[in-house]
Design a protein around this motif. Structure first.
Motif, PDB file in Angstrom:
ATOM      1  N   ALA A  29      31.021  38.459  40.743  1.00 51.55           N
ATOM      2  CA  ALA A  29      30.811  37.057  40.353  1.00 51.55           C
ATOM      3  C   ALA A  29      31.511  36.744  39.033  1.00 51.55           C
ATOM      4  N   SER A  30      31.539  37.724  38.123  1.00 49.40           N
ATOM      5  CA  SER A  30      32.156  37.469  36.827  1.00 49.40           C
ATOM      6  C   SER A  30      33.670  37.307  36.955  1.00 49.40           C
ATOM      7  N   LEU A  31      34.205  37.810  38.080  1.00 49.01           N
ATOM      8  CA  LEU A  31      35.654  37.704  38.297  1.00 49.01           C
ATOM      9  C   LEU A  31      36.004  36.554  39.233  1.00 49.01           C
ATOM     10  N   SER A  32      34.960  35.798  39.643  1.00 48.68           N
ATOM     11  CA  SER A  32      35.190  34.708  40.591  1.00 48.68           C
ATOM     12  C   SER A  32      35.347  33.375  39.875  1.00 48.68           C
ATOM     13  N   SER A  33      35.934  32.441  40.573  1.00 48.79           N
ATOM     14  CA  SER A  33      35.915  31.076  40.074  1.00 48.79           C
ATOM     15  C   SER A  33      34.498  30.538  40.236  1.00 48.79           C
ATOM     16  N   GLU A  34      34.193  29.435  39.559  1.00 52.55           N
ATOM     17  CA  GLU A  34      32.824  28.908  39.549  1.00 52.55           C
ATOM     18  C   GLU A  34      32.303  28.681  40.981  1.00 52.55           C
ATOM     19  N   ARG A  35      33.207  28.338  41.889  1.00 52.44           N
ATOM     20  CA  ARG A  35      32.797  28.085  43.274  1.00 52.44           C
ATOM     21  C   ARG A  35      32.276  29.362  43.932  1.00 52.44           C
ATOM     22  N   GLY A  36      32.894  30.499  43.602  1.00 49.21           N
ATOM     23  CA  GLY A  36      32.512  31.756  44.233  1.00 49.21           C
ATOM     24  C   GLY A  36      31.157  32.268  43.799  1.00 49.21           C
ATOM     25  N   LEU A  37      30.639  31.719  42.706  1.00 50.20           N
ATOM     26  CA  LEU A  37      29.400  32.226  42.118  1.00 50.20           C
ATOM     27  C   LEU A  37      28.196  32.091  43.020  1.00 50.20           C
ATOM     28  N   SER A  38      28.206  31.044  43.841  1.00 53.82           N
ATOM     29  CA  SER A  38      27.023  30.815  44.650  1.00 53.82           C
ATOM     30  C   SER A  38      27.072  31.610  45.947  1.00 53.82           C
ATOM     31  N   GLU A  39      28.143  32.362  46.140  1.00 57.42           N
ATOM     32  CA  GLU A  39      28.224  33.190  47.343  1.00 57.42           C
ATOM     33  C   GLU A  39      27.641  34.565  47.048  1.00 57.42           C
ATOM     34  N   MET A  40      27.148  35.226  48.111  1.00 61.60           N
ATOM     35  CA  MET A  40      26.623  36.586  47.913  1.00 61.60           C
ATOM     36  C   MET A  40      27.770  37.577  48.042  1.00 61.60           C
ATOM     37  N   THR A  41      28.796  37.350  47.271  1.00 63.39           N
ATOM     38  CA  THR A  41      30.052  38.024  47.493  1.00 63.39           C
ATOM     39  C   THR A  41      30.084  39.461  46.988  1.00 63.39           C
ATOM     40  N   LEU A  42      30.804  40.326  47.707  1.00 58.96           N
ATOM     41  CA  LEU A  42      31.034  41.680  47.223  1.00 58.96           C
ATOM     42  C   LEU A  42      32.408  41.791  46.584  1.00 58.96           C
ATOM     43  N   LEU A  43      33.321  40.899  47.022  1.00 60.48           N
ATOM     44  CA  LEU A  43      34.643  40.829  46.406  1.00 60.48           C
ATOM     45  C   LEU A  43      34.772  39.455  45.772  1.00 60.48           C
ATOM     46  N   PRO A  44      35.443  39.382  44.627  1.00 63.76           N
ATOM     47  CA  PRO A  44      35.551  38.089  43.944  1.00 63.76           C
ATOM     48  C   PRO A  44      36.199  37.030  44.836  1.00 63.76           C
ATOM     49  N   ILE A  45      35.712  35.798  44.711  1.00 62.60           N
ATOM     50  CA  ILE A  45      36.318  34.685  45.438  1.00 62.60           C
ATOM     51  C   ILE A  45      37.134  33.878  44.445  1.00 62.60           C
ATOM     52  N   GLY A  46      38.410  33.716  44.733  1.00 63.86           N
ATOM     53  CA  GLY A  46      39.286  33.019  43.787  1.00 63.86           C
ATOM     54  C   GLY A  46      39.377  33.805  42.498  1.00 63.86           C
ATOM     55  N   PHE A  47      39.902  35.040  42.607  1.00 61.39           N
ATOM     56  CA  PHE A  47      39.934  35.967  41.475  1.00 61.39           C
ATOM     57  C   PHE A  47      40.471  35.317  40.202  1.00 61.39           C
ATOM     58  N   THR A  48      39.733  35.490  39.098  1.00 66.01           N
ATOM     59  CA  THR A  48      40.188  34.949  37.824  1.00 66.01           C
ATOM     60  C   THR A  48      39.572  35.728  36.671  1.00 66.01           C
ATOM     61  N   LEU A  49      40.310  35.810  35.570  1.00 62.24           N
ATOM     62  CA  LEU A  49      39.780  36.465  34.375  1.00 62.24           C
ATOM     63  C   LEU A  49      39.287  35.439  33.366  1.00 62.24           C
ATOM     64  N   SER A  50      39.278  34.174  33.788  1.00 65.55           N
ATOM     65  CA  SER A  50      39.019  33.112  32.809  1.00 65.55           C
ATOM     66  C   SER A  50      37.611  33.188  32.221  1.00 65.55           C
ATOM     67  N   ASN A  51      36.635  33.693  32.996  1.00 60.94           N
ATOM     68  CA  ASN A  51      35.291  33.837  32.447  1.00 60.94           C
ATOM     69  C   ASN A  51      35.293  34.740  31.217  1.00 60.94           C
ATOM     70  N   TYR A  52      36.038  35.836  31.333  1.00 61.01           N
ATOM     71  CA  TYR A  52      36.098  36.769  30.207  1.00 61.01           C
ATOM     72  C   TYR A  52      36.839  36.142  29.033  1.00 61.01           C
ATOM     73  N   ALA A  53      37.914  35.446  29.353  1.00 59.52           N
ATOM     74  CA  ALA A  53      38.674  34.785  28.288  1.00 59.52           C
ATOM     75  C   ALA A  53      37.783  33.795  27.550  1.00 59.52           C
ATOM     76  N   THR A  54      36.960  33.058  28.318  1.00 56.51           N
ATOM     77  CA  THR A  54      36.083  32.064  27.691  1.00 56.51           C
ATOM     78  C   THR A  54      35.061  32.715  26.765  1.00 56.51           C
ATOM     79  N   VAL A  55      34.486  33.836  27.207  1.00 56.94           N
ATOM     80  CA  VAL A  55      33.507  34.523  26.356  1.00 56.94           C
ATOM     81  C   VAL A  55      34.114  34.813  24.989  1.00 56.94           C
ATOM     82  N   PHE A  56      35.329  35.374  25.014  1.00 54.18           N
ATOM     83  CA  PHE A  56      35.940  35.777  23.747  1.00 54.18           C
ATOM     84  C   PHE A  56      36.299  34.599  22.858  1.00 54.18           C
ATOM     85  N   THR A  57      36.598  33.446  23.480  1.00 56.15           N
ATOM     86  CA  THR A  57      36.915  32.305  22.622  1.00 56.15           C
ATOM     87  C   THR A  57      35.641  31.667  22.057  1.00 56.15           C
ATOM     88  N   LYS A  58      34.510  31.827  22.755  1.00 60.11           N
ATOM     89  CA  LYS A  58      33.282  31.172  22.293  1.00 60.11           C
ATOM     90  C   LYS A  58      32.483  32.016  21.314  1.00 60.11           C
TER      91      LYS A  58
END
Lengths: 269, 283
Positions: free
Chosen positions: A27-56
């Protein structure tokens, strides 16, 4: 019970303990849309969540703080535990049993009683917002003294006598002769202490207000309780993943020892 | 060895004990008779703090919340841990994999587990509610329902800690001599009888350790509700430690907070003593 059913139940249980962690990473590697899925693999792979943490929040700084505090304090716990444990196990002196009972008393004391006075001590010492407040109160630990005492008691006296004849001083006997002979105990204390310190959130919340000195669990807590995650779940989860990763890596390396030391101490966080 | 060597070796301990244990305990006692906001000088108030505790509805609600937590948490912890330990004890293949899996939440910070479960329990998108929906059942407001929120936290805490207790029970189970079971087999005892009359009495000491550890752990409940619900809804997940923390570090009622700490420690002591009696009688 058939073995099929037994393995089935065990697998189901194991899944319920592992799956949430896998979901969290994915989920941490997914786009916001993928978060609500019970996913085992990221949906819409992105590192932006991590990038956001570091900027905030200064999470990299908090990581260094946590590592510094946990490593140094663990080292101090080992040194002080070996010294006191040695005196209690191997030396005759007036007040020895008194000290032993004080240690037992300390271990049974609920932390709710000492919390406020300890905070006030920190204020009076001027240690609020310094590393000293995170290190010194934890630099000695009753459990480590007891474990060292027990381990040293089981070593043969000849080891100490021989070292003394060779002219070794007491510190040398402790750290060069005895400690290398009780490495399992050293490992147990290291694991328990480091883990406890790495995960500790309440005490830092009390004595640290300055973001530059905050530890990881504290910063992540404030980040996720306070408004800065702005309801962005992915960002919150990414922060949690980064808090978990160091200890999980250690765990994967030292799995057996982790389990053994927790079982032998009968203690948790 | 010189005469003062042992004293030099224990000196750091003595110093540490005096500053971080002895002084706090004594000072706590003194604080409970004073009103103090850290900045202004301490003011002697006699027993006012103690009498105030009895009228403080919110404190008793917080104590009750903590007890409600324990009432679900402890039995659940024992049943799940003992059940899985039994299964593991009879399983040869993959035992270390299972042990490692069950232990994973134990080593991870409570902060991580809480953030994770916040998502799992989310009303709209949480996995639990998605499962319920898939089974055509109504969704549950796990963290927003006044009656349920604290029990959701209790289940989460069980999930987090149960691995440790599985290991403790495993050690206990493995210390039961196998001859006992063999003798019982000869007598034609059922599995349940063997469990009830051999296993349970033999693991009584482990049981006591588990009960006491999860009680003390449960009484220090803080991070989980602090992150998940901030004590809400309507203070139904406000734990005693959270309330003590709030009184001290949000309202700066230091004397009162210390008094609460003492009263709460007394309650813990009473519960643990009662448990000791009960557990020893029971089996």
């Amino acid at each position: 019970m058939s073995s099929f059913l037994r393995y089935g139940l065990l697998m189901l249980a194991a899944l319920s303990f592992i799956y949430p962690f896998i979901w969290m990473v994915s989920a941490s590697l997914s786009s916001e849309r993928g978060l609500s899925e019970m996913t085992l693999l990221p949906i819409g792979f992105t590192l932006s969540n991590y990038a956001t943490v570091f900027t905030k929040i200064p999470l990299d700084r908090a990581f260094l703080n946590s590592a510094f505090v946990a490593l140094l304090t663990t080292g101090l716990v080992l040194v002080s535990g070996a010294m006191v444990g040695y005196a209690l196990a191997r030396m005759e002196f007036v007040g020895r049993s008194l000290i032993f009972y004080l240690i037992i008393f300390t271990m049974t004391l609920p932390f709710q009683i000492t919390l406020i006075p300890n905070y006030i001590t920190m204020v009076r010492f001027g240690w609020v917002d310094t590393y000293l407040a995170l290190i010194v109160p934890f630099a000695l630990n009753s459990l480590s003294i007891l474990l060292f005492r027990q381990a040293f008691q089981s070593l043969p006296q000849a080891l100490i006598d021989a070292a003394r004849i060779d002219g070794a001083g007491e510190l040398r006997i402790i750290f060069q002769i005895l400690v290398p002979n009780v490495l399992p105990t050293v490992l147990t204390i290291t694991i328990l202490t480091f883990m406890g310190l790495w995960n500790e959130a309440l005490w830092p919340l009390i004595v640290i207000r300055d973001e530059e000195t905050m530890t990881m669990p504290q910063l992540v807590t404030l980040f996720s309780v306070g408004g800065r995650a702005e309801g962005q779940l992915g960002v919150k989860i990414a922060a949690a993943v980064m808090l978990a990763i160091p200890i999980v890596i250690l765990y994967l390396f030292f799995q057996k020892h982790f389990i053994r030391s927790m079982a032998s101490s009968g203690l948790k966080d | 060895m010189k005469k003062w060597t042992p004293y030099l070796l224990v000196a750091p301990y003595i110093l540490h004990f005096m500053v971080f244990v002895l002084f706090p305990v004594v000072f706590s006692v003194v604080l409970t008779f004073h009103s103090w906001n850290i900045i202004a000088p301490m003011k002697y108030v006699g027993l006012a703090n103690y009498t105030h505790v009895f009228q403080d509805r919110l404190f008793w609600q917080a104590v009750w919340n903590t007890l409600r937590f324990l009432i679900v948490h402890i039995p659940l912890q024992i049943i799940v841990a003992l059940g899985l330990a039994e299964l593991l004890n009879r399983t040869v293949k993959g035992a270390s994999f299972f042990r490692a899996a069950f232990f994973l939440p134990v080593i991870v910070s409570g902060v991580v587990v809480t953030i994770l479960w916040q998502q799992l329990l989310s009303f709209n998108s949480g996995i639990l509610n998605r499962m319920l929906t898939a089974l055509a059942l109504p969704r549950v407001a796990w963290l927003d329902d006044l009656a349920i929120a604290m029990y959701s936290i209790a289940v989460m805490a069980t999930w987090k800690n149960v691995g440790l207790y599985i290991i403790l029970f495993l050690v206990g189970l493995q210390s039961v001599p196998t001859q006992y079971y063999e003798a019982a087999d000869l007598e034609g005892a059922s599995n349940w009888q063997k469990f009830r009359y051999i296993t349970l009495p033999m693991i009584n000491p482990t049981m006591f350790t588990v009960v006491v550890l999860s009680t003390i752990g449960g009484f220090s409940l803080f991070v989980e509700p602090y992150i998940m619900t901030q004590g809400g809804p309507m203070n139904t997940t406000l734990s005693a430690v959270m309330y003590i923390y709030r009184q001290a570090f949000q309202y700066y009622h230091m004397g009162y907070s210390a008094t609460l700490g003492f009263c709460f420690a007394l309650i813990i002591l009473m519960v643990v003593v009662l448990q000791r009696r009960y557990v020893e009688q029971e089996v």
